[in-house]
Write a protein that holds these residues in place. Structure first.
Motif, PDB file in Angstrom:
ATOM      1  N   GLY A   9       0.798  -1.219   0.000  1.00 60.26           N
ATOM      2  CA  GLY A   9       0.000   0.000   0.000  1.00 60.26           C
ATOM      3  C   GLY A   9       0.828   1.266   0.000  1.00 60.26           C
ATOM      4  N   GLU A  10       2.103   1.156   0.416  1.00 61.55           N
ATOM      5  CA  GLU A  10       2.984   2.320   0.427  1.00 61.55           C
ATOM      6  C   GLU A  10       3.734   2.478  -0.893  1.00 61.55           C
ATOM      7  OE1 GLU A  10       5.422   3.002   3.814  1.00 61.55           O
ATOM      8  OE2 GLU A  10       4.036   2.030   5.202  1.00 61.55           O
ATOM      9  N   VAL A  11       3.553   1.534  -1.790  1.00 60.45           N
ATOM     10  CA  VAL A  11       4.183   1.610  -3.108  1.00 60.45           C
ATOM     11  C   VAL A  11       3.178   2.205  -4.088  1.00 60.45           C
ATOM     12  CG1 VAL A  11       5.211   0.276  -4.987  1.00 60.45           C
ATOM     13  CG2 VAL A  11       5.611  -0.396  -2.606  1.00 60.45           C
ATOM     14  N   GLY A  12       3.583   3.194  -4.838  1.00 55.91           N
ATOM     15  CA  GLY A  12       2.684   3.803  -5.806  1.00 55.91           C
ATOM     16  C   GLY A  12       2.143   2.785  -6.787  1.00 55.91           C
ATOM     17  N   LYS A  13       0.889   2.927  -7.173  1.00 56.98           N
ATOM     18  CA  LYS A  13       0.261   1.932  -8.045  1.00 56.98           C
ATOM     19  C   LYS A  13       1.033   1.705  -9.340  1.00 56.98           C
ATOM     20  CE  LYS A  13      -4.225   0.298  -9.556  1.00 56.98           C
ATOM     21  NZ  LYS A  13      -5.690   0.517  -9.512  1.00 56.98           N
ATOM     22  N   PRO A  14       1.592   2.742  -9.987  1.00 60.38           N
ATOM     23  CA  PRO A  14       2.347   2.488 -11.231  1.00 60.38           C
ATOM     24  C   PRO A  14       3.591   1.627 -11.014  1.00 60.38           C
ATOM     25  CG  PRO A  14       1.738   4.809 -11.061  1.00 60.38           C
ATOM     26  CD  PRO A  14       1.453   4.187  -9.723  1.00 60.38           C
ATOM     27  N   GLU A  15       4.139   1.646  -9.772  1.00 66.18           N
ATOM     28  CA  GLU A  15       5.371   0.911  -9.507  1.00 66.18           C
ATOM     29  C   GLU A  15       5.128  -0.499  -8.971  1.00 66.18           C
ATOM     30  OE1 GLU A  15       4.937   4.107  -8.012  1.00 66.18           O
ATOM     31  OE2 GLU A  15       5.841   4.991  -9.802  1.00 66.18           O
ATOM     32  N   ARG A  16       3.874  -0.837  -8.668  1.00 62.04           N
ATOM     33  CA  ARG A  16       3.616  -2.107  -7.981  1.00 62.04           C
ATOM     34  C   ARG A  16       3.972  -3.323  -8.825  1.00 62.04           C
ATOM     35  NH1 ARG A  16      -2.198  -0.524  -5.342  1.00 62.04           N
ATOM     36  NH2 ARG A  16      -1.379   1.086  -3.925  1.00 62.04           N
ATOM     37  N   ARG A  17       3.710  -3.277 -10.120  1.00 66.99           N
ATOM     38  CA  ARG A  17       4.012  -4.434 -10.960  1.00 66.99           C
ATOM     39  C   ARG A  17       5.505  -4.728 -10.940  1.00 66.99           C
ATOM     40  NH1 ARG A  17       2.529  -7.816 -14.932  1.00 66.99           N
ATOM     41  NH2 ARG A  17       0.354  -7.199 -14.711  1.00 66.99           N
ATOM     42  N   THR A  18       6.317  -3.706 -11.125  1.00 64.39           N
ATOM     43  CA  THR A  18       7.770  -3.901 -11.105  1.00 64.39           C
ATOM     44  C   THR A  18       8.236  -4.338  -9.733  1.00 64.39           C
ATOM     45  OG1 THR A  18       8.078  -2.239 -12.828  1.00 64.39           O
ATOM     46  CG2 THR A  18       9.995  -2.783 -11.494  1.00 64.39           C
ATOM     47  N   PHE A  19       7.646  -3.754  -8.690  1.00 65.19           N
ATOM     48  CA  PHE A  19       8.041  -4.114  -7.329  1.00 65.19           C
ATOM     49  C   PHE A  19       7.736  -5.577  -7.039  1.00 65.19           C
ATOM     50  CE2 PHE A  19       7.254  -4.109  -2.645  1.00 65.19           C
ATOM     51  CZ  PHE A  19       8.558  -3.817  -2.263  1.00 65.19           C
ATOM     52  N   ALA A  20       6.565  -6.042  -7.478  1.00 62.56           N
ATOM     53  CA  ALA A  20       6.211  -7.450  -7.290  1.00 62.56           C
ATOM     54  C   ALA A  20       7.197  -8.357  -8.006  1.00 62.56           C
ATOM     55  CB  ALA A  20       4.790  -7.710  -7.791  1.00 62.56           C
ATOM     56  N   GLU A  21       7.606  -7.973  -9.195  1.00 64.55           N
ATOM     57  CA  GLU A  21       8.588  -8.767  -9.942  1.00 64.55           C
ATOM     58  C   GLU A  21       9.918  -8.824  -9.197  1.00 64.55           C
ATOM     59  OE1 GLU A  21       8.692  -6.721 -13.638  1.00 64.55           O
ATOM     60  OE2 GLU A  21       6.845  -7.653 -14.409  1.00 64.55           O
ATOM     61  N   ARG A  22      10.304  -7.717  -8.577  1.00 65.56           N
ATOM     62  CA  ARG A  22      11.561  -7.675  -7.816  1.00 65.56           C
ATOM     63  C   ARG A  22      11.479  -8.555  -6.574  1.00 65.56           C
ATOM     64  NH1 ARG A  22      12.077  -1.754  -6.439  1.00 65.56           N
ATOM     65  NH2 ARG A  22      14.148  -2.287  -5.619  1.00 65.56           N
ATOM     66  N   LEU A  23      10.326  -8.548  -5.918  1.00 66.98           N
ATOM     67  CA  LEU A  23      10.134  -9.427  -4.762  1.00 66.98           C
ATOM     68  C   LEU A  23      10.240 -10.892  -5.187  1.00 66.98           C
ATOM     69  CD1 LEU A  23       7.115  -7.755  -2.916  1.00 66.98           C
ATOM     70  CD2 LEU A  23       9.470  -7.840  -2.097  1.00 66.98           C
ATOM     71  N   TRP A  24       9.537 -11.232  -6.270  1.00 62.37           N
ATOM     72  CA  TRP A  24       9.525 -12.625  -6.728  1.00 62.37           C
ATOM     73  C   TRP A  24      10.912 -13.080  -7.157  1.00 62.37           C
ATOM     74  CZ3 TRP A  24       6.886 -16.619  -5.798  1.00 62.37           C
ATOM     75  CH2 TRP A  24       6.955 -17.751  -6.610  1.00 62.37           C
ATOM     76  N   ALA A  25      11.693 -12.179  -7.717  1.00 56.78           N
ATOM     77  CA  ALA A  25      13.045 -12.530  -8.164  1.00 56.78           C
ATOM     78  C   ALA A  25      13.945 -12.917  -7.005  1.00 56.78           C
ATOM     79  CB  ALA A  25      13.661 -11.355  -8.928  1.00 56.78           C
ATOM     80  N   LYS A  26      13.596 -12.489  -5.789  1.00 58.56           N
ATOM     81  CA  LYS A  26      14.404 -12.798  -4.609  1.00 58.56           C
ATOM     82  C   LYS A  26      13.865 -13.995  -3.831  1.00 58.56           C
ATOM     83  CE  LYS A  26      17.288  -9.555  -5.369  1.00 58.56           C
ATOM     84  NZ  LYS A  26      18.703  -9.869  -5.684  1.00 58.56           N
ATOM     85  N   THR A  27      12.849 -14.657  -4.373  1.00 55.00           N
ATOM     86  CA  THR A  27      12.160 -15.726  -3.652  1.00 55.00           C
ATOM     87  C   THR A  27      12.608 -17.097  -4.148  1.00 55.00           C
ATOM     88  OG1 THR A  27      10.248 -14.263  -3.464  1.00 55.00           O
ATOM     89  CG2 THR A  27       9.897 -16.588  -2.973  1.00 55.00           C
TER      90      THR A  27
END
Length: 211
Positions: free
Chosen positions: A161-179
């Motif tokens: 919720g603290e991540v801007g909506k336009p950045e959420r897709r990229t942020f999710a990809e970055r999280l998944w890349a570390k999993t």
């Protein structure tokens, strides 16, 4: 079923840090921080160690209960999961790390990422006497997520919720890349929080993740 309480050693550490402080000041800071979050603000309002402690006293119990419940539900689906490493993204005072440490005795390596210096300092202090959390690694620079080592368990609690909506897709990809194995995203139990989780879930499944 009652919500899980904070571990006794964590409660003791919080109480010890309250000694000598004006309770009225702590309560006033906690009220201001809570209002800021309700109004859509973020952790920038937390600037001092008093702020960080006030935040922890108000928000740690509920966050700990939510993350513990989520990990418990996952454990029922995958009872053989025994992670060795945790990446706690947006860790704040380390609440999710405490919940994971209590849930998984196998965890030995804890990496906490948060851009707020006051919260990160508090996380280190609260974990100082824990047999495993005492060795946690904390980083707060903007490149920390991309440079972090992948982990068996990645947790992002009350962060999307603290991540801007336009950045959420990229942020999710970055999280998944570390999993390496499991990504757990916890958001407030509101319609907006639920929608964020469902949106992120659908994105990751489309990108090849599985539930």
């Amino acid at each position: 079923m009652s919500a899980p309480e904070l571990p006794a050693d964590l409660r003791s550490s919080l109480e010890a840090k309250l000694q000598g402080l004006a309770r009225d000041e702590i309560a006033a800071r906690a009220a201001l921080i809570s209002k800021t979050y309700r109004d859509g603000g973020n952790s920038r309002v937390i600037a001092t160690q008093t702020d960080a402690l006030a935040y922890a006293l108000v928000r740690m119990p509920a966050t700990y209960a939510a993350v513990t419940a989520s990990l418990g539900a996952f454990g029922e689906l995958k009872p053989d999961f025994a992670p060795d490493s945790l990446l706690d993204v947006g860790a704040g005072p380390g609440t999710a790390s405490w919940a994971a440490a209590e849930t998984f005795s196998s965890l030995e390596r804890f990496t906490l990422l948060d851009i707020n210096a006051a919260l990160q300092t508090l996380a280190l202090e609260l974990g100082r006497n824990h047999p495993r959390l005492a060795a946690m690694t904390c980083r707060r620079d903007i490149h920390a997520l991309d440079e972090a080592e992948p982990a068996d368990l990645v947790i992002a609690s009350y962060l999307i919720g603290e991540v801007g909506k336009p950045e959420r897709r990229t942020f999710a990809e970055r999280l998944w890349a570390k999993t390496r194995d499991t990504l757990l995203v916890v958001e407030p139990g509101t319609p907006a929080g639920y929608a964020r989780v469902i949106e992120l879930r659908a994105q990751l499944i489309a990108d090849g993740a599985h539930v």
